[in-house]
Design a protein around this motif. Structure first.
Motif, mmCIF file in Angstrom:
data_model
loop_
_atom_site.group_PDB
_atom_site.id
_atom_site.type_symbol
_atom_site.label_atom_id
_atom_site.label_comp_id
_atom_site.label_asym_id
_atom_site.label_seq_id
_atom_site.Cartn_x
_atom_site.Cartn_y
_atom_site.Cartn_z
ATOM 1 N N LYS A 57 36.300 30.561 30.121
ATOM 2 C CA LYS A 57 35.876 31.896 30.535
ATOM 3 C C LYS A 57 34.675 32.364 29.712
ATOM 4 O O LYS A 57 33.741 32.980 30.241
ATOM 5 C CB LYS A 57 37.034 32.869 30.387
ATOM 6 C CG LYS A 57 36.770 34.275 30.927
ATOM 7 C CD LYS A 57 36.475 34.261 32.415
ATOM 8 C CE LYS A 57 37.681 33.862 33.224
ATOM 9 N NZ LYS A 57 37.409 33.916 34.683
ATOM 10 N N TYR A 109 30.916 33.634 30.917
ATOM 11 C CA TYR A 109 30.320 34.906 30.497
ATOM 12 C C TYR A 109 28.981 34.689 29.793
ATOM 13 O O TYR A 109 28.028 35.447 29.997
ATOM 14 C CB TYR A 109 31.272 35.664 29.576
ATOM 15 C CG TYR A 109 32.437 36.322 30.287
ATOM 16 C CD1 TYR A 109 32.388 36.615 31.635
ATOM 17 C CD2 TYR A 109 33.599 36.657 29.594
ATOM 18 C CE1 TYR A 109 33.450 37.205 32.291
ATOM 19 C CE2 TYR A 109 34.683 37.265 30.237
ATOM 20 C CZ TYR A 109 34.593 37.530 31.593
ATOM 21 O OH TYR A 109 35.651 38.132 32.232
ATOM 22 N N TYR A 116 28.678 41.452 44.320
ATOM 23 C CA TYR A 116 28.213 41.155 42.965
ATOM 24 C C TYR A 116 26.689 41.141 42.964
ATOM 25 O O TYR A 116 26.051 40.987 44.020
ATOM 26 C CB TYR A 116 28.751 39.790 42.536
ATOM 27 C CG TYR A 116 28.982 39.651 41.049
ATOM 28 C CD1 TYR A 116 30.055 40.275 40.437
ATOM 29 C CD2 TYR A 116 28.137 38.879 40.256
ATOM 30 C CE1 TYR A 116 30.283 40.146 39.082
ATOM 31 C CE2 TYR A 116 28.360 38.737 38.894
ATOM 32 C CZ TYR A 116 29.428 39.371 38.317
ATOM 33 O OH TYR A 116 29.648 39.244 36.964
ATOM 34 N N ARG A 136 30.579 41.930 36.169
ATOM 35 C CA ARG A 136 31.717 41.983 35.269
ATOM 36 C C ARG A 136 31.352 42.786 34.024
ATOM 37 O O ARG A 136 30.211 42.761 33.567
ATOM 38 C CB ARG A 136 32.134 40.559 34.840
ATOM 39 C CG ARG A 136 32.764 39.764 35.970
ATOM 40 C CD ARG A 136 33.079 38.341 35.565
ATOM 41 N NE ARG A 136 31.885 37.521 35.486
ATOM 42 C CZ ARG A 136 31.882 36.182 35.521
ATOM 43 N NH1 ARG A 136 33.021 35.534 35.620
ATOM 44 N NH2 ARG A 136 30.767 35.508 35.453
ATOM 45 N N LYS A 137 32.336 43.498 33.494
ATOM 46 C CA LYS A 137 32.127 44.338 32.300
ATOM 47 C C LYS A 137 31.022 45.367 32.559
ATOM 48 O O LYS A 137 30.167 45.610 31.707
ATOM 49 C CB LYS A 137 31.777 43.484 31.080
ATOM 50 C CG LYS A 137 32.794 42.415 30.732
ATOM 51 C CD LYS A 137 32.364 41.642 29.491
ATOM 52 C CE LYS A 137 33.310 40.499 29.178
ATOM 53 N NZ LYS A 137 32.878 39.716 27.991
ATOM 54 N N ASP A 157 35.893 34.860 40.955
ATOM 55 C CA ASP A 157 35.927 35.898 39.916
ATOM 56 C C ASP A 157 35.041 37.073 40.307
ATOM 57 O O ASP A 157 35.369 38.232 40.028
ATOM 58 C CB ASP A 157 35.457 35.331 38.569
ATOM 59 C CG ASP A 157 36.493 34.436 37.922
ATOM 60 O OD1 ASP A 157 37.661 34.488 38.363
ATOM 61 O OD2 ASP A 157 36.152 33.692 36.991
ATOM 62 N N HIS A 158 33.906 36.781 40.941
ATOM 63 C CA HIS A 158 33.000 37.843 41.386
ATOM 64 C C HIS A 158 33.697 38.732 42.426
ATOM 65 O O HIS A 158 33.564 39.959 42.377
ATOM 66 C CB HIS A 158 31.728 37.238 41.986
ATOM 67 C CG HIS A 158 30.870 36.543 40.981
ATOM 68 N ND1 HIS A 158 29.702 35.908 41.326
ATOM 69 C CD2 HIS A 158 31.007 36.380 39.637
ATOM 70 C CE1 HIS A 158 29.150 35.381 40.238
ATOM 71 N NE2 HIS A 158 29.926 35.657 39.209
ATOM 72 N N GLU A 217 36.878 39.258 42.683
ATOM 73 C CA GLU A 217 37.875 40.049 41.964
ATOM 74 C C GLU A 217 37.237 41.233 41.240
ATOM 75 O O GLU A 217 37.767 42.343 41.241
ATOM 76 C CB GLU A 217 38.610 39.148 40.959
ATOM 77 C CG GLU A 217 39.790 39.811 40.276
ATOM 78 C CD GLU A 217 40.504 38.869 39.332
ATOM 79 O OE1 GLU A 217 41.163 39.368 38.399
ATOM 80 O OE2 GLU A 217 40.412 37.640 39.513
ATOM 81 N N SER A 218 36.053 40.990 40.621
ATOM 82 C CA SER A 218 35.355 42.067 39.905
ATOM 83 C C SER A 218 34.917 43.175 40.859
ATOM 84 O O SER A 218 35.054 44.363 40.559
ATOM 85 C CB SER A 218 34.123 41.504 39.177
ATOM 86 O OG SER A 218 34.503 40.552 38.214
ATOM 87 N N GLN A 229 37.865 45.190 42.008
ATOM 88 C CA GLN A 229 38.332 46.092 40.953
ATOM 89 C C GLN A 229 37.494 47.365 40.913
ATOM 90 O O GLN A 229 38.025 48.480 40.788
ATOM 91 C CB GLN A 229 38.275 45.391 39.594
ATOM 92 C CG GLN A 229 38.787 46.229 38.421
ATOM 93 C CD GLN A 229 40.214 46.686 38.590
ATOM 94 O OE1 GLN A 229 41.099 45.866 38.844
ATOM 95 N NE2 GLN A 229 40.457 47.982 38.486
#
Length: 406
Positions: A26, A30, A207, A258-259, A294-295, A297-298, A301
């Protein structure tokens, strides 16, 4: 013959941590993204550093030995900037600056700087400056001596350059002024949205750097800025689009990541209002990216955070042309096949297929591959919303009764 102007890239190192909450795999993902962010901001990543620990050190983020190693490398290689993948507390930033003796940025500061570069309109610049001031306020103590060594560059645009002599009171006054200015513009934009009439509103979300603006240009025949960098588009663009005999409004919004800094979510509230008020979301995904799940999911969210996760959504898997090449290249190198190396047909048989054919599309916005299917699916979705909302508005649909029966 005139010599070409030499492009200057700021020499940087990027730093992360492997912890109980973040695996080595992970962290690599990042740091790859952090390097792309750094390049977008105008930097050159010379080296990566990381350390395995239970949790980041509350004083210096990394351990003493690792910090000394980084400090030695920075001194020996004339590194200008050290960028940390996680947000640093004000005390961490102050302590690290004393040890490394160079410009210290974290992921949040880097993203804010890219937004400062990309902001074109007065509204976008106001939003970015508000986010920067909110980030700056708790970090004022001891910051001026650190900043006076710098000569501009990554992380020092906007308030970083113009507000160095300010104190907390002046920054708070500035924040209050910017908030009032944004409230005024928000009211104007709300009136503009209310004046758009009863047309169905469709919003592109996804994203950053997945091809939303390219898709917007292809469908809406608009001229939205497109570049293979993160956050190429900051300002929301709204265009009237007609497919067959059906007009609707299509908006292109700022990309998620993300973040994502909380300051940006707050200051870009009005931009996100386009998503909140949309009748239909087109969630664009770069299927050629190895971390596209993952994108997704971000993005989901963030949609949940702004209470827009229950809207009708069509998943659009973009860049299938790039994905095909990626798989072909990967076959020569990888012996053990993982989920990241499925063929496009194999992906269609996974969880994507469960979304249903009406809610899933595989296209290439640049090559306009499967574009007719895209137009047909979007047309049917918008038509269904319009007929539900205006069941007796049959001037667009001679067969509206048949549609209601369906």
């Amino acid at each position: 013959m005139l010599e070409k102007e030499k492009v200057y890239f700021e020499k940087t190192v990027i730093i992360g941590v492997i912890s109980q909450y973040q695996t080595e795999e992970k962290l690599k993902e990042y740091l790859d993204e952090l390097e792309f962010l750094t390049i977008t901001a105008g930097g050159e990543v010379v080296k990566r550093f990381w350390q395995k620990m239970d949790r980041p050190n509350p004083k210096t983020f990394l351990g003493t030995g690792k910090m000394d190693e980084i400090a030695h490398y920075i001194k020996e290689n004339n590194i200008i900037t050290a960028i940390f993948d996680d947000e640093l507390s004000p005390s961490q930033q102050k302590n690290i600056s004393k040890i490394l003796n160079c410009k210290i940025l974290d992921r949040t500061n880097l993203i804010l700087d890219i937004f400062a570069q990309r902001a074109e309109t007065s509204y976008a610049r106001t939003q970015v400056e508000l986010a920067q001031c909110q980030y700056l306020l708790p970090r004022l103590s001891g910051m001026w001596t650190h900043l006076e060594r710098q000569k501009g560059g990554i992380g020092l645009r906007g308030p970083g350059e113009t507000e160095i002599e300010t104190d907390r009171r002046i920054v708070r006054d500035r924040i209050a002024l910017l908030k009032d200015k944004i409230k005024t513009i928000d009211k104007q934009m709300a009136i503009q949205r209310s004046n758009r009439g009863a047309m169905v509103r469709v919003s592109l979300v996804g994203y950053t750097n997945v091809g939303k603006s390219t898709l917007m240009n292809a469908v809406g025949k608009s001229d939205v800025f497109v570049e293979n960098k993160l956050f190429a588009t900051l300002d929301t663009t709204v265009r009237k689009v007609v497919i067959k005999n059906l007009p609707f409004l299509l908006s292109d919004t700022v990309g998620f990541i993300r973040k994502l800094p909380t300051q940006l979510v707050e200051s870009f509230k009005s931009t996100l209002d386009e998503v909140r008020e949309a009748d239909l979301l087109l969630h664009v995904v770069d299927i050629s990216h190895p971390d596209f799940e993952d994108h997704i999911e971000s993005v989901n969210q963030i949609l949940q955070d702004i209470k827009s996760n229950d809207k009708p959504t069509i998943m659009i898997f973009n860049k299938i042309d790039a994905y095909t090449h990626l798989v072909i290249d990967a076959d020569d190198l990888i012996t053990e096949k993982t989920s990241k190396h499925y063929t496009l047909e194999e992906w269609k048989k996974t969880w994507m297929h469960q979304l249903g054919e009406k809610n899933t599309l595989f296209i290439s916005a640049t090559e306009k591959e499967n574009f007719e299917q895209f137009r047909e699916v979007v047309y049917n979705a918008v038509r269904e919303i319009h007929i539900t909302r205006f069941p007796y508005n049959n001037f667009l649909y001679p067969d509206y009764k048949d549609a209601l029966e369906d």
